[in-house]
Scaffold this motif. Structure first.
Motif, PDB file in Angstrom:
ATOM      1  N   VAL A  68      -1.760  -7.268  -6.214  1.00 12.11           N
ATOM      2  CA  VAL A  68      -2.007  -7.580  -4.800  1.00 12.11           C
ATOM      3  C   VAL A  68      -1.227  -8.826  -4.365  1.00 12.11           C
ATOM      4  CG1 VAL A  68      -4.256  -6.442  -4.633  1.00 12.11           C
ATOM      5  CG2 VAL A  68      -4.136  -8.816  -5.414  1.00 12.11           C
ATOM      6  N   THR A  77       5.255   9.726  -2.896  1.00 16.34           N
ATOM      7  CA  THR A  77       4.722   9.688  -4.275  1.00 16.34           C
ATOM      8  C   THR A  77       3.402  10.456  -4.369  1.00 16.34           C
ATOM      9  OG1 THR A  77       3.876   8.241  -6.029  1.00 16.34           O
ATOM     10  CG2 THR A  77       3.689   7.395  -3.823  1.00 16.34           C
ATOM     11  N   GLU A 135       5.227   4.417   7.097  1.00 14.44           N
ATOM     12  CA  GLU A 135       4.360   5.604   6.961  1.00 14.44           C
ATOM     13  C   GLU A 135       3.641   5.893   8.280  1.00 14.44           C
ATOM     14  OE1 GLU A 135       5.391   4.060   4.450  1.00 14.44           O
ATOM     15  OE2 GLU A 135       5.260   5.367   2.706  1.00 14.44           O
ATOM     16  N   ASN A 168      -5.802   7.958   4.422  1.00 13.41           N
ATOM     17  CA  ASN A 168      -5.056   6.697   4.424  1.00 13.41           C
ATOM     18  C   ASN A 168      -4.864   6.119   5.823  1.00 13.41           C
ATOM     19  OD1 ASN A 168      -4.942   6.863   1.696  1.00 13.41           O
ATOM     20  ND2 ASN A 168      -2.748   7.290   1.545  1.00 13.41           N
ATOM     21  N   VAL A 218       2.451  -0.236   1.775  1.00  9.82           N
ATOM     22  CA  VAL A 218       1.752   0.384   2.900  1.00  9.82           C
ATOM     23  C   VAL A 218       0.550  -0.475   3.310  1.00  9.82           C
ATOM     24  CG1 VAL A 218       0.516   2.451   3.677  1.00  9.82           C
ATOM     25  CG2 VAL A 218       2.521   2.679   2.215  1.00  9.82           C
ATOM     26  N   LEU A 232      -9.051   4.702   6.472  1.00  9.99           N
ATOM     27  CA  LEU A 232      -9.495   3.500   5.758  1.00  9.99           C
ATOM     28  C   LEU A 232      -9.037   2.203   6.443  1.00  9.99           C
ATOM     29  CD1 LEU A 232      -9.164   4.603   2.012  1.00  9.99           C
ATOM     30  CD2 LEU A 232     -11.147   4.743   3.504  1.00  9.99           C
ATOM     31  N   VAL A 277       8.994  -5.736  -1.639  1.00 13.63           N
ATOM     32  CA  VAL A 277       8.765  -4.322  -1.986  1.00 13.63           C
ATOM     33  C   VAL A 277       8.024  -3.730  -0.786  1.00 13.63           C
ATOM     34  CG1 VAL A 277       7.519  -2.761  -3.545  1.00 13.63           C
ATOM     35  CG2 VAL A 277       8.485  -4.904  -4.423  1.00 13.63           C
ATOM     36  N   LEU A 290       1.573  -9.233  -2.971  1.00 10.67           N
ATOM     37  CA  LEU A 290       2.204  -9.187  -1.646  1.00 10.67           C
ATOM     38  C   LEU A 290       1.180  -9.436  -0.543  1.00 10.67           C
ATOM     39  CD1 LEU A 290       4.495  -6.067  -2.220  1.00 10.67           C
ATOM     40  CD2 LEU A 290       5.220  -8.469  -2.148  1.00 10.67           C
ATOM     41  N   ILE A 345       7.928   4.774  -7.071  1.00  5.95           N
ATOM     42  CA  ILE A 345       6.950   3.888  -6.428  1.00  5.95           C
ATOM     43  C   ILE A 345       5.986   3.269  -7.441  1.00  5.95           C
ATOM     44  CG2 ILE A 345       5.145   3.701  -4.649  1.00  5.95           C
ATOM     45  CD1 ILE A 345       7.816   4.265  -3.395  1.00  5.95           C
ATOM     46  N   PHE A 346       5.364   4.111  -8.256  1.00 14.03           N
ATOM     47  CA  PHE A 346       4.394   3.598  -9.228  1.00 14.03           C
ATOM     48  C   PHE A 346       4.846   3.871 -10.653  1.00 14.03           C
ATOM     49  CE2 PHE A 346       1.546   4.458  -5.541  1.00 14.03           C
ATOM     50  CZ  PHE A 346       1.165   3.138  -5.311  1.00 14.03           C
TER      51      PHE A 346
END
Ligand code: UD1
Length: 419
Positions: A124, A307, A191, A23, A166, A26, A163, A126, A330-331
């Protein structure tokens, strides 16, 4: 289709090395689009999502050199195609990360709406609102986000995420580096991967302050230049191997990692009864042949419990002593692993965003199906603790996020094979 065959019941004991963080790698790969100069990225994990991103950059006209240590040199001076096509991005939601850099450098981007893990709606909106705040105009046509800068450039602005997101924070931060004026991101994600991206961008000449806190300020500059950056260690991969040690009542040490990225997780390992020790770049857990104690967890944005470690903790709770409650904040729909664990004998019940679990002394091996990246990892570690043989199907999800998982687990003494 490749599967993993695991024979469980053996305590994992040994030392392994953490890979670079997926993460972090990417967004940094996407950030290479912001400059005409070469960007050298070190400590890149060898993962499917990384290869997909490299292929995406290559399609756009980027040139990528990979040396024997898997260091990447990316030269995006010849990029002429501003489109991220569906067939490349459908398996990887992080492809949305090219939106900000393309808009910032070229004033246009056509990005296919992403696929990725089946863990809820994951919209998407946001990302769109953030780009619009900098002056972009965005429409959705034939499954694509078509983004254009009517002025030819983006303009700094203040933007508050309602919200915490990341990749949303990362996209906006990247776009703002080349915008005219100052951008302030409020309720930004904290993060470590956001901070790592900011560090890389600053090495490229960006002016970003506050990364790692909820308010990030970016002073736009005219151009970014090349740099060399080494990505941070993968905290989720680290946590997963430590969890494998705990679930098997073993003793595992992970090197080349960062204990400070995993505070919330280590606290819970401690609560489970593990002896947790840390140095500057290593973490060890030792269950001293005991069965772990069940713990309650509640996921939240960093520095709260991640999460991406929820499913692995569900696996541990399944064989732990006592009752526990997991709350996923979160999800929605991130409990696919629970249904598979029930097939292995776990006593778990889902109610909206919570799972109540009564720990069982043993799980039993069964054929199970991987559904998303972290769920797959949790099934592997559940299998390591189960009696008998488990076959985990659809492991392409695991290869998206775990470098050589079976080799690393074999190093710890696991009986695991790719078939
Ligand atoms: C990133 C991580 C992923 C991790 C997640 C949460 C990468 C490549 N992936 O995903 O491993 O599980 O953070 O820590 O870094 N949301 C919206 N609208 C948007 C965007 C997000 O409503 O436009 C919602 C999501 O549905 C979710 C929440 O915001 O409920 C947080 O998601 P977000 O932080 O954006 O996740 P990702 O960045 O995709």
């Amino acid at each position: 289709m490749e599967k993993l065959k695991i024979i469980g019941g053996k305590p994992l004991i040994g030392k392994i090395r953490a890979s670079g963080a997926k993460n972090a790698a990417l967004p940094i790969l996407a950030a290479s689009l912001l400059t005409e100069d070469p960007l050298i990225i070190q400590n890149v994990p060898h993962l499917k999502d990384v290869t997909t991103t490299i292929e995406l950059l290559g399609r756009m006209g980027g040139q990528i050199l990979i040396d024997s240590n898997l260091n990447l040199e990316i030269n995006n001076s010849a990029v002429t195609d501003y489109c991220a096509p569906y067939e490349l991005v459908r398996t990887m939601r992080a492809s949305i990360l090219v939106l900000g850099p393309l808009l910032a450098r070229f004033g246009m981007a056509d990005v296919s709406l992403p696929g990725g893990c089946a863990i809820g709606l994951r919209p998407v909106n946001l990302h769109i609102a953030a780009m619009e705040a900098l002056g972009a105009e965005i429409t959705i046509e034939n499954g694509f986000l078509k983004a254009r800068c009517p002025k030819g450039y983006l303009t700094g602005n203040s933007f508050t995420f309602d919200v915490v997101s990341v990749t949303g924070t990362e996209n906006l931060m990247m776009a703002a580096t080349l915008a005219k004026g100052t951008t302030v991101i409020k309720n930004a994600a904290c993060e470590p991967e956001v901070t790592d991206l900011a560090d890389c961008l600053n090495k490229m000449g960006a002016q970003i302050s506050g990364a790692g806190t909820a308010t990030i300020e970016i002073q736009g500059v005219d151009r970014l230049h090349g740099a060399t950056h080494s990505t941070i260690p993968d905290r989720i991969e680290t946590g997963t191997y430590l969890a494998a040690g705990i679930i098997t009542s073993g003793k595992v040490l992970v090197r080349n990692t960062r204990p400070d990225f995993l505070d919330a997780v280590l606290l819970k390992f401690n609560e489970m009864g593990a002896l947790v020790e840390t140095g500057t770049d290593w973490i060890s857990v030792d269950m001293q042949n005991k069965r772990p104690k069940a713990v309650d967890i509640m996921t939240g944005p960093h520095p709260e419990f991640p999460t991406d470690m929820q499913a692995q903790f569900a696996a541990i709770n399944a064989i732990a002593t006592g009752r526990s409650i997991i709350t996923e904040n979160i999800f929605e729909n991130r409990f696919m692993h629970v249904l598979e664990m029930q097939r292995m004998g776990a006593h778990m019940e889902i109610d909206k965003n919570t799972v109540t679990c009564l720990g069982q002394e043993k799980l039993s091996g069964a054929p199970v199906m991987a559904t998303d990246l972290r769920a797959s990892a949790s099934l592997v570690i559940a299998a390591l603790a189960a009696h008998g043989e488990t076959i985990v199907d659809r492991i392409y999800h695991i290869d998206r996020g775990y470098e050589r998982i079976e080799e690393k687990l074999q190093q710890l003494g696991a009986n695991i094979q790719r078939i």
